[in-house]
Design a protein around this motif. Structure first.
Motif, PDB file in Angstrom:
ATOM      1  N   LYS A  45       0.821  -1.204   0.000  1.00  0.00           N
ATOM      2  CA  LYS A  45       0.000   0.000   0.000  1.00  0.00           C
ATOM      3  C   LYS A  45       0.862   1.264   0.000  1.00  0.00           C
ATOM      4  O   LYS A  45       1.910   1.314   0.641  1.00  0.00           O
ATOM      5  CB  LYS A  45      -0.913   0.013   1.236  1.00  0.00           C
ATOM      6  N   ASP A  46       0.370   2.270  -0.725  1.00  0.00           N
ATOM      7  CA  ASP A  46       0.941   3.612  -0.619  1.00  0.00           C
ATOM      8  C   ASP A  46       2.431   3.635  -0.969  1.00  0.00           C
ATOM      9  O   ASP A  46       3.249   4.192  -0.234  1.00  0.00           O
ATOM     10  CB  ASP A  46       0.722   4.124   0.812  1.00  0.00           C
ATOM     11  N   VAL A  47       2.778   3.038  -2.109  1.00  0.00           N
ATOM     12  CA  VAL A  47       4.184   2.937  -2.530  1.00  0.00           C
ATOM     13  C   VAL A  47       4.549   4.136  -3.411  1.00  0.00           C
ATOM     14  O   VAL A  47       3.852   4.444  -4.384  1.00  0.00           O
ATOM     15  CB  VAL A  47       4.429   1.626  -3.307  1.00  0.00           C
ATOM     16  N   GLY A  48       5.644   4.793  -3.067  1.00  0.00           N
ATOM     17  CA  GLY A  48       6.063   5.974  -3.819  1.00  0.00           C
ATOM     18  C   GLY A  48       6.637   5.632  -5.187  1.00  0.00           C
ATOM     19  O   GLY A  48       7.535   4.798  -5.302  1.00  0.00           O
ATOM     20  N   PHE A  49       6.097   6.279  -6.229  1.00  0.00           N
ATOM     21  CA  PHE A  49       6.600   6.140  -7.598  1.00  0.00           C
ATOM     22  C   PHE A  49       7.115   7.499  -8.068  1.00  0.00           C
ATOM     23  O   PHE A  49       6.594   8.544  -7.662  1.00  0.00           O
ATOM     24  CB  PHE A  49       5.485   5.680  -8.539  1.00  0.00           C
ATOM     25  N   PRO A  50       8.110   7.502  -8.938  1.00  0.00           N
ATOM     26  CA  PRO A  50       8.601   8.780  -9.462  1.00  0.00           C
ATOM     27  C   PRO A  50       7.654   9.346 -10.518  1.00  0.00           C
ATOM     28  O   PRO A  50       6.695   8.687 -10.938  1.00  0.00           O
ATOM     29  CB  PRO A  50       9.943   8.399 -10.089  1.00  0.00           C
ATOM     30  N   ARG A  51       7.922  10.533 -10.919  1.00  0.00           N
ATOM     31  CA  ARG A  51       7.226  11.137 -12.061  1.00  0.00           C
ATOM     32  C   ARG A  51       7.625  10.351 -13.314  1.00  0.00           C
ATOM     33  O   ARG A  51       8.807  10.037 -13.509  1.00  0.00           O
ATOM     34  CB  ARG A  51       7.676  12.589 -12.176  1.00  0.00           C
ATOM     35  N   MET A  52       6.645  10.037 -14.153  1.00  0.00           N
ATOM     36  CA  MET A  52       6.911   9.140 -15.279  1.00  0.00           C
ATOM     37  C   MET A  52       6.360   9.699 -16.591  1.00  0.00           C
ATOM     38  O   MET A  52       5.472  10.552 -16.596  1.00  0.00           O
ATOM     39  CB  MET A  52       6.295   7.762 -15.012  1.00  0.00           C
ATOM     40  N   ILE A  53       6.900   9.175 -17.692  1.00  0.00           N
ATOM     41  CA  ILE A  53       6.375   9.456 -19.031  1.00  0.00           C
ATOM     42  C   ILE A  53       6.066   8.120 -19.692  1.00  0.00           C
ATOM     43  O   ILE A  53       6.942   7.255 -19.804  1.00  0.00           O
ATOM     44  CB  ILE A  53       7.374  10.246 -19.893  1.00  0.00           C
ATOM     45  N   PHE A  54       4.813   7.955 -20.093  1.00  0.00           N
ATOM     46  CA  PHE A  54       4.378   6.757 -20.812  1.00  0.00           C
ATOM     47  C   PHE A  54       4.281   7.106 -22.302  1.00  0.00           C
ATOM     48  O   PHE A  54       3.609   8.079 -22.664  1.00  0.00           O
ATOM     49  CB  PHE A  54       3.006   6.297 -20.317  1.00  0.00           C
ATOM     50  N   ARG A  55       4.946   6.313 -23.135  1.00  0.00           N
ATOM     51  CA  ARG A  55       4.861   6.535 -24.582  1.00  0.00           C
ATOM     52  C   ARG A  55       4.023   5.429 -25.207  1.00  0.00           C
ATOM     53  O   ARG A  55       4.352   4.247 -25.110  1.00  0.00           O
ATOM     54  CB  ARG A  55       6.251   6.546 -25.218  1.00  0.00           C
TER      55      ARG A  55
END
Length: 234
Positions: A113-123
């Motif tokens: 739960k509540d796991v930190g993810f970075p800012r991302m770019i999906f192509r």
């Protein structure tokens, strides 16, 4: 309105002037005064003038630029860039930003739960209505994304160092509008993470250890591993 351009094959003409004759629409010769004027192919000469070859080319180029515009489709929220790959084949490439955030995920059969993810770019690549997630990269938070903005490896599993995305048996639904891509990252993030391609961070930690340390915590951007590429090269 049509024009007749006279240009010889003399080299000197390319440094000098060409002659241009401007013609009107066809007429029926009923007017005596018009009959006294120069006629070419049953059409009146409305004007005769000279211009340089450079001016001629510039005039032709300007004449080919119309008022028609090619609009993009309606784009999803946080869309960074849209590229027509093939307009005839209705093929698009769309870059969508996913803000830095904490997500509820599954690693194997265990919930985190509540796991930190970075800012991302999906192509994404869209062919007609079919959607393919081509790659995912990370970018540092609080940075304005420009062409020369550095990009980083997606830090977790399911994305190779070359950027290939493993979706397992999951597949995106077909789309009727590109706007729908704005929520498609949730399909990837809700899929159970395995160990495919492993972790890619500066910490050297394994996936389980990283997910455990990020429960209830924001992702530390200092953990991001450089790809030595910019957004323009994505």
């Amino acid at each position: 309105m049509d024009f007749i351009i006279r240009l010889t094959d003399r080299i000197s003409d390319f440094n000098g002037c060409v002659e241009m004759i401007q013609l009107t629409d066809r007429f029926d010769k009923k007017d005596t005064k018009l009959e006294e004027m120069l006629i070419v192919e049953n059409r009146l000469v409305e004007g005769s003038f000279k211009m340089s070859v450079q001016e001629l080319f510039a005039t032709i180029q300007d004449a080919t630029v119309g008022d028609d515009h090619i609009p993009t489709p309606l784009l999803p929220t946080n869309c960074l860039k849209h590229v027509w790959v093939n307009r005839v084949g209705n093929v698009h490439r769309v870059y969508v930003e996913v803000p830095k955030k904490r997500w509820d995920i599954t690693y194997h059969n265990q919930a985190f739960k509540d796991v930190g993810f970075p800012r991302m770019i999906f192509r994404y690549m869209i062919k007609n209505q079919s959607v393919e997630l081509e790659t995912i990269v990370a970018v540092k938070d609080q940075v304005l994304i420009k062409e020369d903005t550095p990009i980083f490896h997606f830090p977790f599993s399911h994305v190779s160092t070359e950027g290939y995305v493993c979706m397992g048996g999951n597949k995106f639904p077909d789309v009727k509008a590109i706007q729908q891509l704005g929520t498609f990252h949730t399909v990837f993030l809700s899929s159970p993470f395995q160990d495919d391609y492993g972790a890619k961070t500066t910490t050297g930690k394994q996936i389980r250890e990283i997910f455990t340390s990020l429960k209830g915590n924001d992702f530390n951007d200092e953990w991001l591993l450089k790809k030595n590429k910019t957004f323009n090269e994505l």
